[in-house]
Design a protein around this motif. Sequence first.
Motif, PDB file in Angstrom:
ATOM      1  N   TRP A 237     -53.329 -36.552 104.096  1.00 19.59           N
ATOM      2  CA  TRP A 237     -52.653 -37.421 103.152  1.00 19.59           C
ATOM      3  C   TRP A 237     -53.288 -38.800 103.215  1.00 19.59           C
ATOM      4  CZ3 TRP A 237     -49.812 -35.604 107.490  1.00 19.59           C
ATOM      5  CH2 TRP A 237     -49.602 -36.562 108.493  1.00 19.59           C
ATOM      6  N   SER A 238     -52.962 -39.618 102.227  1.00 19.92           N
ATOM      7  CA  SER A 238     -53.506 -40.979 102.153  1.00 19.92           C
ATOM      8  C   SER A 238     -52.373 -41.985 102.097  1.00 19.92           C
ATOM      9  CB  SER A 238     -54.383 -41.147 100.912  1.00 19.92           C
ATOM     10  OG  SER A 238     -55.442 -40.221 100.908  1.00 19.92           O
ATOM     11  N   SER A 239     -52.657 -43.184 102.570  1.00 15.77           N
ATOM     12  CA  SER A 239     -51.749 -44.320 102.435  1.00 15.77           C
ATOM     13  C   SER A 239     -52.455 -45.403 101.638  1.00 15.77           C
ATOM     14  CB  SER A 239     -51.344 -44.859 103.809  1.00 15.77           C
ATOM     15  OG  SER A 239     -50.648 -43.874 104.555  1.00 15.77           O
ATOM     16  N   THR A 240     -51.684 -46.226 100.947  1.00 15.80           N
ATOM     17  CA  THR A 240     -52.279 -47.251 100.099  1.00 15.80           C
ATOM     18  C   THR A 240     -52.236 -48.639 100.730  1.00 15.80           C
ATOM     19  OG1 THR A 240     -50.179 -47.506  98.924  1.00 15.80           O
ATOM     20  CG2 THR A 240     -51.794 -45.975  97.977  1.00 15.80           C
ATOM     21  N   SER A 241     -51.750 -48.724 101.956  1.00 18.62           N
ATOM     22  CA  SER A 241     -51.759 -49.991 102.684  1.00 18.62           C
ATOM     23  C   SER A 241     -51.798 -49.700 104.175  1.00 18.62           C
ATOM     24  CB  SER A 241     -50.529 -50.839 102.345  1.00 18.62           C
ATOM     25  OG  SER A 241     -49.353 -50.250 102.876  1.00 18.62           O
ATOM     26  N   VAL A 242     -52.233 -50.670 104.941  1.00 20.76           N
ATOM     27  CA  VAL A 242     -52.256 -50.506 106.389  1.00 20.76           C
ATOM     28  C   VAL A 242     -50.840 -50.332 106.921  1.00 20.76           C
ATOM     29  CG1 VAL A 242     -52.859 -51.609 108.577  1.00 20.76           C
ATOM     30  CG2 VAL A 242     -54.404 -51.792 106.616  1.00 20.76           C
ATOM     31  N   ALA A 243     -49.901 -51.099 106.363  1.00 18.24           N
ATOM     32  CA  ALA A 243     -48.502 -50.995 106.804  1.00 18.24           C
ATOM     33  C   ALA A 243     -47.963 -49.587 106.580  1.00 18.24           C
ATOM     34  CB  ALA A 243     -47.653 -52.025 106.061  1.00 18.24           C
ATOM     35  N   GLU A 244     -48.279 -48.999 105.420  1.00 16.68           N
ATOM     36  CA  GLU A 244     -47.827 -47.628 105.136  1.00 16.68           C
ATOM     37  C   GLU A 244     -48.477 -46.643 106.094  1.00 16.68           C
ATOM     38  OE1 GLU A 244     -47.943 -44.241 101.581  1.00 16.68           O
ATOM     39  OE2 GLU A 244     -48.739 -46.259 101.193  1.00 16.68           O
ATOM     40  N   ALA A 245     -49.761 -46.827 106.378  1.00 14.11           N
ATOM     41  CA  ALA A 245     -50.457 -45.923 107.299  1.00 14.11           C
ATOM     42  C   ALA A 245     -49.835 -45.973 108.689  1.00 14.11           C
ATOM     43  CB  ALA A 245     -51.937 -46.287 107.363  1.00 14.11           C
ATOM     44  N   LEU A 246     -49.515 -47.158 109.150  1.00 16.22           N
ATOM     45  CA  LEU A 246     -48.908 -47.299 110.473  1.00 16.22           C
ATOM     46  C   LEU A 246     -47.510 -46.698 110.492  1.00 16.22           C
ATOM     47  CD1 LEU A 246     -50.016 -50.957 111.334  1.00 16.22           C
ATOM     48  CD2 LEU A 246     -50.973 -48.812 112.199  1.00 16.22           C
ATOM     49  N   ASP A 247     -46.808 -46.839 109.399  1.00 14.88           N
ATOM     50  CA  ASP A 247     -45.453 -46.293 109.319  1.00 14.88           C
ATOM     51  C   ASP A 247     -45.467 -44.765 109.291  1.00 14.88           C
ATOM     52  OD1 ASP A 247     -42.522 -46.693 108.893  1.00 14.88           O
ATOM     53  OD2 ASP A 247     -42.963 -45.703 106.989  1.00 14.88           O
ATOM     54  N   ARG A 248     -46.412 -44.170 108.571  1.00 12.56           N
ATOM     55  CA  ARG A 248     -46.475 -42.714 108.461  1.00 12.56           C
ATOM     56  C   ARG A 248     -47.070 -42.065 109.709  1.00 12.56           C
ATOM     57  NH1 ARG A 248     -48.570 -40.646 102.685  1.00 12.56           N
ATOM     58  NH2 ARG A 248     -47.599 -38.757 103.512  1.00 12.56           N
ATOM     59  N   GLY A 249     -47.873 -42.833 110.418  1.00  8.17           N
ATOM     60  CA  GLY A 249     -48.478 -42.296 111.638  1.00  8.17           C
ATOM     61  C   GLY A 249     -49.779 -41.574 111.362  1.00  8.17           C
ATOM     62  N   PRO A 250     -50.426 -41.085 112.412  1.00  9.60           N
ATOM     63  CA  PRO A 250     -51.760 -40.492 112.274  1.00  9.60           C
ATOM     64  C   PRO A 250     -51.726 -39.116 111.615  1.00  9.60           C
ATOM     65  CG  PRO A 250     -50.989 -40.246 114.518  1.00  9.60           C
ATOM     66  CD  PRO A 250     -49.979 -41.114 113.818  1.00  9.60           C
ATOM     67  N   LEU A 251     -52.874 -38.742 111.059  1.00 14.75           N
ATOM     68  CA  LEU A 251     -53.069 -37.383 110.559  1.00 14.75           C
ATOM     69  C   LEU A 251     -53.030 -36.408 111.735  1.00 14.75           C
ATOM     70  CD1 LEU A 251     -56.069 -38.169 108.181  1.00 14.75           C
ATOM     71  CD2 LEU A 251     -53.773 -37.483 107.436  1.00 14.75           C
ATOM     72  N   PRO A 252     -52.728 -35.121 111.468  1.00 17.31           N
ATOM     73  CA  PRO A 252     -52.771 -34.134 112.562  1.00 17.31           C
ATOM     74  C   PRO A 252     -54.158 -34.088 113.194  1.00 17.31           C
ATOM     75  CG  PRO A 252     -51.740 -33.204 110.599  1.00 17.31           C
ATOM     76  CD  PRO A 252     -52.332 -34.526 110.183  1.00 17.31           C
ATOM     77  N   PRO A 253     -54.265 -33.753 114.460  1.00 16.02           N
ATOM     78  CA  PRO A 253     -55.572 -33.688 115.115  1.00 16.02           C
ATOM     79  C   PRO A 253     -56.426 -32.553 114.543  1.00 16.02           C
ATOM     80  CG  PRO A 253     -53.873 -32.788 116.540  1.00 16.02           C
ATOM     81  CD  PRO A 253     -53.159 -33.401 115.372  1.00 16.02           C
ATOM     82  N   ILE A 254     -57.720 -32.643 114.760  1.00 13.42           N
ATOM     83  CA  ILE A 254     -58.628 -31.600 114.293  1.00 13.42           C
ATOM     84  C   ILE A 254     -58.759 -30.515 115.360  1.00 13.42           C
ATOM     85  CG2 ILE A 254     -59.898 -33.223 112.850  1.00 13.42           C
ATOM     86  CD1 ILE A 254     -62.159 -33.129 114.972  1.00 13.42           C
ATOM     87  N   ALA A 255     -59.316 -29.377 114.940  1.00 11.06           N
ATOM     88  CA  ALA A 255     -59.600 -28.272 115.870  1.00 11.06           C
ATOM     89  C   ALA A 255     -60.956 -27.700 115.465  1.00 11.06           C
ATOM     90  CB  ALA A 255     -58.510 -27.216 115.794  1.00 11.06           C
TER      91      ALA A 255
END
Length: 272
Positions: A237-255
């Motif tokens: 997923w994408s966020s449109t601001s740094v604040a939104e990205a921090l609020d939503r948290g990180p993407l799931p880890p890769i494998a």
Amino acid sequence: MLNKLVRQVRPPKRGEDGDADTKGYPVVDPYFWKPKVGLNFGDYLASAIVQRMLAAKELLVNEPVSRHRRLFSVGSVLHFAQTGDAIWGTGRNGKMGVDRHRFETLDIRAVRGPLTRRFLGELGHAVPDIYGDPALLIPKLFPNRFRRRSGEQAVGIVPNLHDTGLIVGDNIIDPTWRWDAVISAICACDFIVSSSLHGLVIADAFGIPCAHLRLSDTEPDFKYIDYCEGAGRSQFWSSTSVAEALDRGPLPPIAHDAEALMAAFPYDLWDA
């Protein structure tokens, strides 16, 4: 007699990147995209990674070979490929239409992700199901040069080259810095927010939590989804601001299976 001998052993002319000029003798040319001014660290990683892969076999980039070839690796540069070029981890640029891909045959060893594989399959090419952006191999290829250093900086922001004027701050990691400086800066962060694809890739490579930031419509989601699916990430997923990205948290880890990607490297192109 001595002058004749000197002429025979004189090295070939060198191009602007320091690689042997193919007018001297045929070489394998690792392709990477260059902006009109400076370098973009993500694209330059193609050169660094190919050189390091070759060093493991005691080979040089400019080894003489039987015929000139080009090797495409890091980057959304598939549309620059020509008939006969080798592909190892390259991805399609979602902005480029089908008509921009003018090659007839390719020597495909791995691609960035399943979206690129599907695209090539629809064009009639056989593509192995070996995925991954080669920049994921940086920790394996440079084990003593780059290490994650948690606690030095809470958040780092890596803009895409086209987004560099859209965000400011002390925690900006400029993609036009030297490639090693960008990696070192990312490794010092506890969380990476990035509109640069390779900001995400390097963060993933070192196990640093990351989130995708969409600052503009310059780059479609294609390459990000292609990379995430190829690296084994369950959601994007994408966020449109740094604040939104921090609020939503990180993407799931890769494998990701780094060994399969490394094993697919086309050493046979260097047939010396």
